[in-house]
Design a protein around this motif. Sequence first.
Motif, PDB file in Angstrom:
ATOM      1  N   VAL A 191       4.651  32.558  -3.384  1.00 25.13           N
ATOM      2  CA  VAL A 191       3.485  32.686  -2.508  1.00 25.13           C
ATOM      3  C   VAL A 191       2.898  31.297  -2.285  1.00 25.13           C
ATOM      4  CG1 VAL A 191       1.217  33.736  -2.208  1.00 25.13           C
ATOM      5  CG2 VAL A 191       3.008  34.987  -3.432  1.00 25.13           C
ATOM      6  N   PHE A 192       2.700  30.927  -1.016  1.00 17.50           N
ATOM      7  CA  PHE A 192       2.096  29.634  -0.686  1.00 17.50           C
ATOM      8  C   PHE A 192       0.910  29.862   0.235  1.00 17.50           C
ATOM      9  CE2 PHE A 192       1.663  25.633   1.675  1.00 17.50           C
ATOM     10  CZ  PHE A 192       1.624  24.735   0.618  1.00 17.50           C
ATOM     11  N   VAL A 193      -0.265  29.389  -0.187  1.00 19.83           N
ATOM     12  CA  VAL A 193      -1.505  29.541   0.594  1.00 19.83           C
ATOM     13  C   VAL A 193      -1.837  28.189   1.224  1.00 19.83           C
ATOM     14  CG1 VAL A 193      -3.902  30.286   0.577  1.00 19.83           C
ATOM     15  CG2 VAL A 193      -2.287  31.292  -1.043  1.00 19.83           C
ATOM     16  N   VAL A 194      -1.894  28.148   2.546  1.00 20.01           N
ATOM     17  CA  VAL A 194      -2.175  26.910   3.273  1.00 20.01           C
ATOM     18  C   VAL A 194      -3.689  26.742   3.392  1.00 20.01           C
ATOM     19  CG1 VAL A 194      -1.751  25.592   5.375  1.00 20.01           C
ATOM     20  CG2 VAL A 194      -0.056  27.251   4.589  1.00 20.01           C
ATOM     21  N   GLY A 195      -4.246  25.819   2.623  1.00 15.08           N
ATOM     22  CA  GLY A 195      -5.687  25.580   2.676  1.00 15.08           C
ATOM     23  C   GLY A 195      -6.397  25.864   1.374  1.00 15.08           C
ATOM     24  N   GLY A 196      -5.650  26.035   0.284  1.00 13.78           N
ATOM     25  CA  GLY A 196      -6.274  26.200  -1.026  1.00 13.78           C
ATOM     26  C   GLY A 196      -6.207  27.621  -1.543  1.00 13.78           C
ATOM     27  N   ALA A 197      -5.751  27.780  -2.783  1.00 11.66           N
ATOM     28  CA  ALA A 197      -5.720  29.077  -3.468  1.00 11.66           C
ATOM     29  C   ALA A 197      -6.795  29.102  -4.536  1.00 11.66           C
ATOM     30  CB  ALA A 197      -4.344  29.322  -4.085  1.00 11.66           C
ATOM     31  N   LEU A 230      -3.647  18.166  -2.841  1.00 11.95           N
ATOM     32  CA  LEU A 230      -4.144  17.542  -1.612  1.00 11.95           C
ATOM     33  C   LEU A 230      -5.499  18.182  -1.283  1.00 11.95           C
ATOM     34  CD1 LEU A 230      -0.851  17.679   0.497  1.00 11.95           C
ATOM     35  CD2 LEU A 230      -1.740  15.727  -0.781  1.00 11.95           C
ATOM     36  N   PRO A 231      -6.564  17.770  -1.971  1.00 12.04           N
ATOM     37  CA  PRO A 231      -7.858  18.462  -1.847  1.00 12.04           C
ATOM     38  C   PRO A 231      -8.482  18.397  -0.461  1.00 12.04           C
ATOM     39  CG  PRO A 231      -7.793  17.043  -3.795  1.00 12.04           C
ATOM     40  CD  PRO A 231      -6.611  16.696  -2.959  1.00 12.04           C
ATOM     41  N   ASN A 232      -8.096  17.435   0.364  1.00 10.20           N
ATOM     42  CA  ASN A 232      -8.732  17.290   1.675  1.00 10.20           C
ATOM     43  C   ASN A 232      -8.003  18.049   2.772  1.00 10.20           C
ATOM     44  OD1 ASN A 232      -6.607  15.277   1.236  1.00 10.20           O
ATOM     45  ND2 ASN A 232      -7.117  14.549   3.284  1.00 10.20           N
ATOM     46  N   LEU A 233      -6.970  18.823   2.427  1.00  7.66           N
ATOM     47  CA  LEU A 233      -6.159  19.456   3.462  1.00  7.66           C
ATOM     48  C   LEU A 233      -6.924  20.562   4.193  1.00  7.66           C
ATOM     49  CD1 LEU A 233      -2.490  19.863   3.601  1.00  7.66           C
ATOM     50  CD2 LEU A 233      -3.737  21.953   3.980  1.00  7.66           C
ATOM     51  N   ASP A 267      -1.959  23.817  -1.652  1.00  6.25           N
ATOM     52  CA  ASP A 267      -2.239  22.387  -1.593  1.00  6.25           C
ATOM     53  C   ASP A 267      -3.269  21.990  -2.628  1.00  6.25           C
ATOM     54  OD1 ASP A 267      -4.950  22.724   0.178  1.00  6.25           O
ATOM     55  OD2 ASP A 267      -3.346  23.985   0.934  1.00  6.25           O
ATOM     56  N   THR A 268      -4.121  22.937  -3.057  1.00  6.80           N
ATOM     57  CA  THR A 268      -5.094  22.672  -4.114  1.00  6.80           C
ATOM     58  C   THR A 268      -5.629  24.002  -4.625  1.00  6.80           C
ATOM     59  OG1 THR A 268      -7.085  21.400  -4.665  1.00  6.80           O
ATOM     60  CG2 THR A 268      -7.110  22.566  -2.592  1.00  6.80           C
ATOM     61  N   LEU A 269      -6.298  23.971  -5.776  1.00  4.41           N
ATOM     62  CA  LEU A 269      -6.993  25.134  -6.311  1.00  4.41           C
ATOM     63  C   LEU A 269      -8.491  24.913  -6.121  1.00  4.41           C
ATOM     64  CD1 LEU A 269      -5.025  25.798  -9.633  1.00  4.41           C
ATOM     65  CD2 LEU A 269      -4.682  26.825  -7.397  1.00  4.41           C
ATOM     66  N   LEU A 270      -9.177  25.928  -5.613  1.00  9.49           N
ATOM     67  CA  LEU A 270     -10.587  25.741  -5.289  1.00  9.49           C
ATOM     68  C   LEU A 270     -11.391  27.001  -5.568  1.00  9.49           C
ATOM     69  CD1 LEU A 270     -10.534  27.413  -2.440  1.00  9.49           C
ATOM     70  CD2 LEU A 270      -9.998  25.220  -1.444  1.00  9.49           C
ATOM     71  N   ALA A 271     -12.718  26.826  -5.542  1.00  8.52           N
ATOM     72  CA  ALA A 271     -13.660  27.935  -5.633  1.00  8.52           C
ATOM     73  C   ALA A 271     -14.373  28.063  -4.291  1.00  8.52           C
ATOM     74  CB  ALA A 271     -14.667  27.688  -6.759  1.00  8.52           C
ATOM     75  N   GLY A 272     -15.179  29.121  -4.143  1.00 11.58           N
ATOM     76  CA  GLY A 272     -15.859  29.348  -2.882  1.00 11.58           C
ATOM     77  C   GLY A 272     -16.814  28.236  -2.498  1.00 11.58           C
ATOM     78  N   SER A 273     -17.493  27.662  -3.485  1.00 13.13           N
ATOM     79  CA  SER A 273     -18.432  26.575  -3.177  1.00 13.13           C
ATOM     80  C   SER A 273     -17.694  25.331  -2.678  1.00 13.13           C
ATOM     81  CB  SER A 273     -19.258  26.229  -4.418  1.00 13.13           C
ATOM     82  OG  SER A 273     -18.418  25.864  -5.497  1.00 13.13           O
ATOM     83  N   ASP A 274     -16.444  25.124  -3.136  1.00 16.00           N
ATOM     84  CA  ASP A 274     -15.649  23.985  -2.645  1.00 16.00           C
ATOM     85  C   ASP A 274     -15.325  24.149  -1.167  1.00 16.00           C
ATOM     86  OD1 ASP A 274     -15.565  22.963  -5.277  1.00 16.00           O
ATOM     87  OD2 ASP A 274     -13.837  24.212  -5.742  1.00 16.00           O
ATOM     88  N   LEU A 275     -15.093  25.388  -0.755  1.00 18.50           N
ATOM     89  CA  LEU A 275     -14.795  25.675   0.650  1.00 18.50           C
ATOM     90  C   LEU A 275     -15.994  25.308   1.529  1.00 18.50           C
ATOM     91  CD1 LEU A 275     -12.176  27.117   1.750  1.00 18.50           C
ATOM     92  CD2 LEU A 275     -13.610  29.114   2.079  1.00 18.50           C
ATOM     93  N   ILE A 301       0.854  -1.190   0.000  1.00 19.07           N
ATOM     94  CA  ILE A 301       0.000   0.000   0.000  1.00 19.07           C
ATOM     95  C   ILE A 301       0.890   1.239   0.000  1.00 19.07           C
ATOM     96  CG2 ILE A 301      -1.793   1.301   1.203  1.00 19.07           C
ATOM     97  CD1 ILE A 301      -2.735  -1.286   2.478  1.00 19.07           C
ATOM     98  N   ILE A 302       0.714   2.071  -1.028  1.00 18.56           N
ATOM     99  CA  ILE A 302       1.445   3.341  -1.113  1.00 18.56           C
ATOM    100  C   ILE A 302       0.477   4.445  -0.693  1.00 18.56           C
ATOM    101  CG2 ILE A 302       2.700   4.929  -2.614  1.00 18.56           C
ATOM    102  CD1 ILE A 302       3.344   2.569  -4.433  1.00 18.56           C
ATOM    103  N   CYS A 303       0.789   5.142   0.389  1.00 15.47           N
ATOM    104  CA  CYS A 303      -0.066   6.213   0.906  1.00 15.47           C
ATOM    105  C   CYS A 303       0.468   7.564   0.440  1.00 15.47           C
ATOM    106  CB  CYS A 303      -0.114   6.177   2.432  1.00 15.47           C
ATOM    107  SG  CYS A 303      -0.722   4.620   3.105  1.00 15.47           S
ATOM    108  N   VAL A 304      -0.421   8.384  -0.103  1.00 20.01           N
ATOM    109  CA  VAL A 304      -0.053   9.704  -0.624  1.00 20.01           C
ATOM    110  C   VAL A 304      -0.713  10.777   0.249  1.00 20.01           C
ATOM    111  CG1 VAL A 304      -0.144  11.218  -2.644  1.00 20.01           C
ATOM    112  CG2 VAL A 304       0.031   8.747  -2.967  1.00 20.01           C
TER     113      VAL A 304
END
Length: 642
Positions: free
Chosen positions: A597-603, A160-163, A627-635, A116-119
């Motif tokens: 620039v690094f945004v912790v929790g999605g840019a 890492l979408p679940n971060l 860690d991922t790119l997201l929109a407001g509804s994803d938040l 099992i490889i865990c990512v």
Amino acid sequence: MDVTLEKKLQGFQLVAQEKLQAILCSIPGKKELILEPELIKPLEHVCTASWLKLKGIQRIYKHDAKQRLPRADDQVHIYMIRSLLGTYQTLLRQLQPLAMQTSSESPDLELRAFHIICVPSCYAYFHALLEQAGLCGLVQLHHYNWDFIYLDQGVLSLELPNLYECLYLQGNSSALPAMAQSLRLLQMICGQPAVTLTFGNHSTQLMHLLQALGTVPQPLNPPDFGAWLIMDRDKDYVSTLLTPAIYAGLLLEVFQLRAGEIVVDNANNKIRSQKLHLLQSKTEYSTNQGKPSCIRLNSACDEIYGDNRYKHFAQASSLVRAQVKALGLELQKLNDMQLEEMHDYVARKLPKLTELKAKVLRHLNASEIVIQMLGNFRRLQTLEEDILNNVSRKRLLTEIDELLTTDGQRYNTLRLLCLLHLCAGVAPEELQGFARNYCNMFGHRELCVFQQLAQAGLLPVLLPERKTSAKLLSNLPLPKFQQTEFQANANRLKLLTSCADAEQPAAAGSASGHPAIKSCPSFVFNGMYIPLAAQLCSMLLNATSSEQLATKLAMIEGLQVHVGAQASTPKAYAAHLKTASTENADVFPLRLRSLFVFVVGGANYAEIAACDFVSKLTGAQITVASDTLLAGSDLIAAAFNH
């Protein structure tokens, strides 16, 4: 030979391949790879199926949580899954009966039957759960971190979408060490910056982890970044909750994103999936325009996207329509050509035109779906502008309630209420009334969502209703809301100023019909708001001394300046330089005009576009990663996963 920064960032793929090759080549036997579906698209940025076959993988399967994959005695099954407890436990339950069927006559084969490889990480409790399941010795665990994935010029993602869910909703910071390892690798490739500015608790934790990992070897070449900016998502929720006005941002508002690629599907998109079934008309279900197509959000692969990604949506969609007409006229030239000209045209130019036409039509289809799904976009932006400026709170609450009833969007209506709470504050009684209406609309099982959003700081804590007579409540004075943290920081950093008062000078060439466009970074929100990341980048690039920077940032709590191993507030750092005996020790102005620039929790793409605009104004280079790119509804949707 000097290697450009873009080439170095693209080189993360080679490092990821080396890491994966080390794991695969350490496993002997006839190997079959079983991938969790969510990992397929990110893994395509790392390697191809042919590359995996060269490393000994005979077959590749999608992992099905409901059905076990049979295994021959001489086969080795390698599972690659995300480091999520639920996914891991499901896999262990699947492997238990398979492990019991394994022959005990060949212990050496048993030791390498399952891997099992865990990512990106293999947590300590994973080994404990493996032992509890009776699989210790039969299953071997590995961890694999592909670090930064190069999505586009100036855009990196850890995928890492679940971060965000782990850090801000669950309070689980176990993913931070893997992020710190990726940032350390960036330091090894691009060198250590002269100064790092952090904003938020998780950002400070990351810096502590980086220091605990030790200093990196000094590279022979000078560093590529003059400064780093690491900030927490909760320090600028507004940039995500506001609806962007740019093309790339609105694509993400409507379509699902998978590792830098969107799925253009009219029948199943973000807006349609969150809308209450009863409020969708019959015509909305019968508008499926064939099979879903994909658009890769990479300017090198798709020149149409590259030309329009950070433009105002109205301008971009009109340009796409103009390109469709131009291509139609170009293809009509075939009718007027002689035979020899036609042969040459078909051999040389036609294949490129056909490929370009397919891309343009995909973008045309995507823009039309965006227009259809967003509906009255102007009304939404007017409402958001009034929320930002705290205009007539009672009317704002009434409008949000009205949208809940008439539009019935599960996430976006909550998103507006969260924006109102951050910008103006929401009273407990107001939240109780909205929660009652929301649960009547979508079901009372969604009541726990309000607690999740309160955990993330997006809403106040939902208190039980008190039985107080309406007459008594009507005689009570309305509470005076204290200034929220957002209002304080927005005023100090001038995030809500008009374009004329903004930090940046006005740029020439504003788009016709949109006076706010391309005049300052706030163009990404139609001139309403400057993303915090872009404003901090502007301050870092324009600062002539630490004292000048400290003057602008002195009142902002949580900001820290890291120079070497020392961490202090901007004001304390400037004061230390005054008393220091060494001369020319000030890191400002920055010698290298490049920022990371690094945004912790999605840019989001509004932040990326605003930073890109600042880089062009200042002649600098800004790379945005998260860690991922997201929109407001994803938040908001992350709060529904419990």
